[in-house]
Design a protein around this motif. Structure first.
Motif, PDB file in Angstrom:
ATOM      1  N   MET A  67       0.879  -1.159   0.092  1.00 30.67           N
ATOM      2  CA  MET A  67       0.137  -0.117  -0.048  1.00 30.67           C
ATOM      3  C   MET A  67       0.994   1.382  -0.094  1.00 30.67           C
ATOM      4  O   MET A  67       0.674   2.147  -0.651  1.00 30.67           O
ATOM      5  CB  MET A  67      -0.922  -0.136   1.226  1.00 30.67           C
ATOM      6  CG  MET A  67      -1.997  -0.961   1.212  1.00 30.67           C
ATOM      7  SD  MET A  67      -3.499  -0.923   2.014  1.00 30.67           S
ATOM      8  CE  MET A  67      -4.329   0.616   1.327  1.00 30.67           C
ATOM      9  N   ASN A  68       1.825   1.051   0.723  1.00 34.42           N
ATOM     10  CA  ASN A  68       3.010   2.316   0.770  1.00 34.42           C
ATOM     11  C   ASN A  68       3.700   2.629  -0.685  1.00 34.42           C
ATOM     12  O   ASN A  68       3.757   3.460  -1.150  1.00 34.42           O
ATOM     13  CB  ASN A  68       4.215   2.017   1.641  1.00 34.42           C
ATOM     14  CG  ASN A  68       3.699   2.630   2.957  1.00 34.42           C
ATOM     15  OD1 ASN A  68       2.642   3.251   3.427  1.00 34.42           O
ATOM     16  ND2 ASN A  68       4.682   2.703   3.891  1.00 34.42           N
ATOM     17  N   ASP A  69       3.885   1.211  -1.341  1.00 34.49           N
ATOM     18  CA  ASP A  69       4.474   1.147  -2.808  1.00 34.49           C
ATOM     19  C   ASP A  69       3.532   2.255  -3.630  1.00 34.49           C
ATOM     20  O   ASP A  69       3.879   2.870  -4.490  1.00 34.49           O
ATOM     21  CB  ASP A  69       4.747  -0.112  -3.196  1.00 34.49           C
ATOM     22  CG  ASP A  69       5.797  -0.709  -2.634  1.00 34.49           C
ATOM     23  OD1 ASP A  69       7.025  -0.053  -2.217  1.00 34.49           O
ATOM     24  OD2 ASP A  69       5.938  -1.885  -2.563  1.00 34.49           O
ATOM     25  N   HIS A  70       2.252   1.633  -3.342  1.00 38.48           N
ATOM     26  CA  HIS A  70       1.272   2.194  -4.488  1.00 38.48           C
ATOM     27  C   HIS A  70       0.957   3.587  -4.039  1.00 38.48           C
ATOM     28  O   HIS A  70       0.669   4.736  -4.943  1.00 38.48           O
ATOM     29  CB  HIS A  70      -0.093   1.398  -4.442  1.00 38.48           C
ATOM     30  CG  HIS A  70      -1.170   1.994  -5.440  1.00 38.48           C
ATOM     31  ND1 HIS A  70      -0.708   2.434  -6.673  1.00 38.48           N
ATOM     32  CD2 HIS A  70      -2.320   2.027  -5.216  1.00 38.48           C
ATOM     33  CE1 HIS A  70      -1.710   2.961  -7.231  1.00 38.48           C
ATOM     34  NE2 HIS A  70      -2.762   2.809  -6.685  1.00 38.48           N
ATOM     35  N   ASP A  71       0.869   4.148  -2.631  1.00 34.11           N
ATOM     36  CA  ASP A  71       0.877   5.548  -2.231  1.00 34.11           C
ATOM     37  C   ASP A  71       1.974   6.133  -2.935  1.00 34.11           C
ATOM     38  O   ASP A  71       1.867   7.574  -3.356  1.00 34.11           O
ATOM     39  CB  ASP A  71       0.865   5.622  -0.708  1.00 34.11           C
ATOM     40  CG  ASP A  71      -0.416   5.208  -0.216  1.00 34.11           C
ATOM     41  OD1 ASP A  71      -1.537   5.227  -0.976  1.00 34.11           O
ATOM     42  OD2 ASP A  71      -0.321   4.915   1.054  1.00 34.11           O
ATOM     43  N   SER A  72       3.242   5.742  -2.848  1.00 34.93           N
ATOM     44  CA  SER A  72       4.321   6.282  -3.494  1.00 34.93           C
ATOM     45  C   SER A  72       4.225   6.623  -5.024  1.00 34.93           C
ATOM     46  O   SER A  72       4.478   7.728  -5.575  1.00 34.93           O
ATOM     47  CB  SER A  72       5.622   5.586  -3.301  1.00 34.93           C
ATOM     48  OG  SER A  72       6.083   5.906  -1.812  1.00 34.93           O
ATOM     49  N   LYS A  74       1.369   7.171  -6.512  1.00 28.75           N
ATOM     50  CA  LYS A  74       0.363   8.355  -6.734  1.00 28.75           C
ATOM     51  C   LYS A  74       1.160   9.529  -6.215  1.00 28.75           C
ATOM     52  O   LYS A  74       0.960  10.512  -6.895  1.00 28.75           O
ATOM     53  CB  LYS A  74      -0.896   8.099  -5.720  1.00 28.75           C
ATOM     54  CG  LYS A  74      -1.803   6.967  -6.176  1.00 28.75           C
ATOM     55  CD  LYS A  74      -3.088   6.872  -5.418  1.00 28.75           C
ATOM     56  CE  LYS A  74      -3.179   5.925  -4.432  1.00 28.75           C
ATOM     57  NZ  LYS A  74      -4.526   5.582  -3.668  1.00 28.75           N
ATOM     58  N   VAL A  75       2.099   9.643  -5.141  1.00 28.83           N
ATOM     59  CA  VAL A  75       2.810  10.939  -4.768  1.00 28.83           C
ATOM     60  C   VAL A  75       3.337  11.193  -5.972  1.00 28.83           C
ATOM     61  O   VAL A  75       3.358  12.375  -6.202  1.00 28.83           O
ATOM     62  CB  VAL A  75       3.663  10.546  -3.305  1.00 28.83           C
ATOM     63  CG1 VAL A  75       4.480  11.717  -3.283  1.00 28.83           C
ATOM     64  CG2 VAL A  75       2.443  10.337  -2.226  1.00 28.83           C
ATOM     65  N   ALA A  76       4.388  10.217  -6.673  1.00 30.91           N
ATOM     66  CA  ALA A  76       5.066  10.531  -7.622  1.00 30.91           C
ATOM     67  C   ALA A  76       4.389  11.082  -8.706  1.00 30.91           C
ATOM     68  O   ALA A  76       4.813  12.048  -9.475  1.00 30.91           O
ATOM     69  CB  ALA A  76       5.853   9.336  -8.137  1.00 30.91           C
ATOM     70  N   GLY A  77       2.943  10.742  -9.149  1.00 31.47           N
ATOM     71  CA  GLY A  77       2.169  11.281 -10.039  1.00 31.47           C
ATOM     72  C   GLY A  77       1.997  12.460  -9.738  1.00 31.47           C
ATOM     73  O   GLY A  77       1.794  13.628 -10.632  1.00 31.47           O
ATOM     74  N   VAL A 190      -3.502  11.476 -11.402  1.00 33.96           N
ATOM     75  CA  VAL A 190      -2.117  11.170 -12.052  1.00 33.96           C
ATOM     76  C   VAL A 190      -1.217  10.114 -11.200  1.00 33.96           C
ATOM     77  O   VAL A 190      -1.085  10.554  -9.922  1.00 33.96           O
ATOM     78  CB  VAL A 190      -1.314  12.354 -11.965  1.00 33.96           C
ATOM     79  CG1 VAL A 190      -0.094  12.237 -12.870  1.00 33.96           C
ATOM     80  CG2 VAL A 190      -2.247  13.562 -12.571  1.00 33.96           C
ATOM     81  N   THR A 191      -1.184   8.966 -11.537  1.00 30.82           N
ATOM     82  CA  THR A 191      -0.328   8.010 -10.886  1.00 30.82           C
ATOM     83  C   THR A 191       0.637   7.469 -11.876  1.00 30.82           C
ATOM     84  O   THR A 191       0.731   6.967 -12.920  1.00 30.82           O
ATOM     85  CB  THR A 191      -1.215   6.833 -10.565  1.00 30.82           C
ATOM     86  OG1 THR A 191      -2.281   7.102  -9.906  1.00 30.82           O
ATOM     87  CG2 THR A 191      -0.599   5.724  -9.894  1.00 30.82           C
ATOM     88  N   ARG A 192       2.148   7.445 -11.288  1.00 29.84           N
ATOM     89  CA  ARG A 192       3.122   6.990 -12.184  1.00 29.84           C
ATOM     90  C   ARG A 192       3.188   5.591 -11.518  1.00 29.84           C
ATOM     91  O   ARG A 192       3.894   5.304 -10.510  1.00 29.84           O
ATOM     92  CB  ARG A 192       4.391   8.020 -11.604  1.00 29.84           C
ATOM     93  CG  ARG A 192       5.596   7.589 -12.603  1.00 29.84           C
ATOM     94  CD  ARG A 192       6.709   7.526 -11.465  1.00 29.84           C
ATOM     95  NE  ARG A 192       8.137   7.392 -12.332  1.00 29.84           N
ATOM     96  CZ  ARG A 192       8.469   6.080 -12.361  1.00 29.84           C
ATOM     97  NH1 ARG A 192       7.963   5.103 -11.828  1.00 29.84           N
ATOM     98  NH2 ARG A 192       9.689   5.886 -12.945  1.00 29.84           N
ATOM     99  N   ARG A 193       2.889   4.823 -12.542  1.00 27.32           N
ATOM    100  CA  ARG A 193       3.174   3.250 -12.152  1.00 27.32           C
ATOM    101  C   ARG A 193       4.474   2.911 -12.410  1.00 27.32           C
ATOM    102  O   ARG A 193       4.933   2.955 -13.838  1.00 27.32           O
ATOM    103  CB  ARG A 193       1.881   2.508 -12.486  1.00 27.32           C
ATOM    104  CG  ARG A 193       0.577   2.726 -11.817  1.00 27.32           C
ATOM    105  CD  ARG A 193      -0.372   1.576 -12.179  1.00 27.32           C
ATOM    106  NE  ARG A 193      -1.416   1.610 -11.078  1.00 27.32           N
ATOM    107  CZ  ARG A 193      -2.502   2.356 -11.319  1.00 27.32           C
ATOM    108  NH1 ARG A 193      -2.348   3.445 -12.164  1.00 27.32           N
ATOM    109  NH2 ARG A 193      -3.213   2.293 -10.093  1.00 27.32           N
ATOM    110  N   ASP A 194       5.105   1.982 -11.739  1.00 31.77           N
ATOM    111  CA  ASP A 194       6.544   1.507 -11.872  1.00 31.77           C
ATOM    112  C   ASP A 194       6.510   0.383 -12.714  1.00 31.77           C
ATOM    113  O   ASP A 194       7.293   0.019 -13.766  1.00 31.77           O
ATOM    114  CB  ASP A 194       7.311   1.461 -10.750  1.00 31.77           C
ATOM    115  CG  ASP A 194       7.657   2.593 -10.208  1.00 31.77           C
ATOM    116  OD1 ASP A 194       7.714   3.688 -10.828  1.00 31.77           O
ATOM    117  OD2 ASP A 194       8.322   2.584  -8.927  1.00 31.77           O
TER     118      ASP A 194
END
Ligand code: SAM
Ligand code: SF4
Length: 489
Positions: A67-72, A74-77, A190-194
């Protein structure tokens, strides 16, 4: 997070896979390197730089769960859409952010030692920010312990992040977002997915359970579910972007309660997500045993796109300890859920979490946990030594177990599980799996990927350009943590 789980749930997405060195049979699923596989990390549709900060750069390090990975992501986005550029090293960044975890003491300590390394950076013009569970837990105390920090924002307040960033950009030296009383989820266009093939998607945030040992209800706030329309819209967008696997996330994902007029049940949402054209695999984690019903098993039986893997944390095999933990189920009730899964019309892999050394856990209680492992024969497990956490009821409990004894129990538990996993994986030799290919070895013709049941498989193939595709693999060998095979047509 995992000690024995080869498939490292916390690295599922947000950390990408290509060029993985497959030399180790026990290699975790995905290394933390950037994807360099021909497909760039994905930013969701409307990621235009609106740019009050053209030229500004950020570095974002993430600790903890998926969940933190995904929050990050979104934050990056959010940052990219403001015109920031992401850089690989904190030294190269004007804004350095740590997205933190406080689930166990060690994780929280790591954050402060990392912050210590940044003591001098503020003077050099860098802005340091702390996000996530440690931010929520420690609050403004972080400014006292690390006065060079400018931003403290807890995971329950991320929807305020753009506003907080605007304040920082305006030169405000200290900004905080620490409320937990929101009923909104953190949604951003805006979500930057890795990971280019598998996407995380949070459907429920926070937690309303009150497990005696756990900081999550405090750090992530109350449960808030995202409307089913909004979830499905994002799944359709993901499919259009080329994602074929989606993992629905929540601390208690199956406690999902659709706030919209549709009032979709979790099992209905699973089926609707699987129906989205282009989606080939749907996962979900983490399920709470109390809310795990027959309707979810029926959905798994009815729809093969729903992956045949359920993560169902038990925490202890002793009803007495479960009661002390306030887990809201007994050993027998938990085993009834397992029986439901075992009776399903297709085999479903089951994984779990266990805590050893909870206050008052006797040798007998621990033996019951080992007995449960024998009975359920999990496909994998995450195991933890109990860690006393601030603001949790178990902090005040007597009969603490010594660190030494906790370590002993952890080792015994992990050895038992290793044995079980070796046997389970060995029984899969000569079977075939569909594999989503996510890694390519430096060694020629060597690839890796995941099965639907979430096993890592390293395999040979003479074909080229397999990354992101689905292939069939015959299992030719097995270790406790992964399978080996060869592609078949
Ligand atoms: N919501 C999930 C559930 O109910 O199982 C778990 C979320 S928690 C982030 C992941 C795991 O961390 C838990 O299942 C538990 O095993 C472990 N954990 C949580 N608090 C802990 C503590 N104080 N000490 C040791 N392990 C802990
Ligand atoms: Fe923590 Fe329990 Fe909530 Fe899981 S269900 S996040 S262990 S309080």
């Amino acid at each position: 997070m995992a000690e024995t789980f080869d498939i490292s749930l916390n690295s599922l997405a947000g950390r990408s896979a290509a060029l993985q060195d497959l030399s180790s049979e026990c290699a975790p699923a995905l290394p933390q390197s950037q994807v360099k596989n021909g497909r760039a990390p994905q930013t969701a549709p409307f990621a235009t730089a609106t740019s009050p900060r053209s030229g500004a750069t950020f570095f974002l390090e993430t600790f903890g769960c998926q969940m933190n990975d995904h929050d990050s992501e979104k934050v990056a986005g959010v940052l990219l859409s403001r015109g920031y550029k992401q850089v690989e090293s904190p030294d190269a960044a004007s804004l350095v952010l740590y997205n933190t975890c406080s689930i166990r003491e060690k994780a929280a300590q790591k954050v402060f030692s990392r912050l210590g390394e940044y003591r001098t950076k503020q003077a050099a013009g860098q802005v340091i920010g702390v996000l996530g569970c440690v931010a929520q837990q420690e609050g403004e105390e972080i400014f006292t312990r690390a006065p060079w920090v400018s931003l403290v924002c807890g995971s329950a307040s991320y929807r305020k992040l753009p506003e907080l960033l605007a304040q920082l950009e305006a030169g405000n030296p200290r900004v905080t977002g620490l409320e937990t009383d929101t009923d909104e989820t953190f949604e951003t266009p805006v979500t930057r997915r890795d990971n280019p093939w598998r996407a995380y998607l949070t459907i429920i945030e926070g937690c309303d359970k009150a497990c005696a040992y756990c900081v999550v209800p405090f750090t992530r706030g109350p449960e808030r579910s995202r409307a089913s329309d909004s979830v499905l819209k994002e799944v359709r967008e993901l499919a259009e972007l080329g994602y074929s696997e989606v993992q629905l996330l929540g601390q208690t994902v199956n406690s999902y309660a659709d706030p919209s007029h549709r009032r979709m049940r979790f099992s209905e949402l699973l089926l609707a997500v699987a129906d989205v054209p282009g989606m080939r695999r749907v996962r979900f984690t983490t399920s709470h045993p109390r809310d795990f019903g027959a309707d979810i098993v029926a959905a798994l039986e009815a729809q093969p796109k729903l992956c045949n893997h359920v993560h169902l944390p038990v925490q202890s095999g002793s009803t007495k300890v479960l009661r002390e933990m306030v887990r809201t189920y007994t050993r027998d009730e938990y085993l009834e859920k397992i029986a439901m899964l075992r009776e399903a019309r297709r085999p479903i892999a089951i994984t779990t979490d266990v805590i050893v050394g909870f206050p008052g856990e006797t040798e007998r209680d621990f033996a019951e946990t080992l007995g449960l492992l024998e009975e359920v024969r999990y496909d994998s497990l995450f195991s933890f030594k109990y860690s006393p956490r601030p603001n949790t009821p178990s902090l005040a409990m007597r009969d603490a177990i010594s660190e030494e004894e906790k370590s002993r129990r952890l080792t015994v538990l992990q050895e038992k599980q290793r044995e079980i996993q070796s046997q389970r994986n060995a029984s899969l030799v000569n079977t075939r799996f569909e594999v989503l290919v996510s890694g390519k070895s430096r060694r020629e013709n060597q690839w890796s990927g995941h099965t639907s049941c979430h096993r890592v498989i390293n395999f040979t193939s003479q074909e080229q350009n397999l990354l992101g595709t689905y292939v069939h693999v015959l299992v030719t060998g097995a270790g406790p943590n992964s399978l080996v095979g060869e592609q078949v047509t």
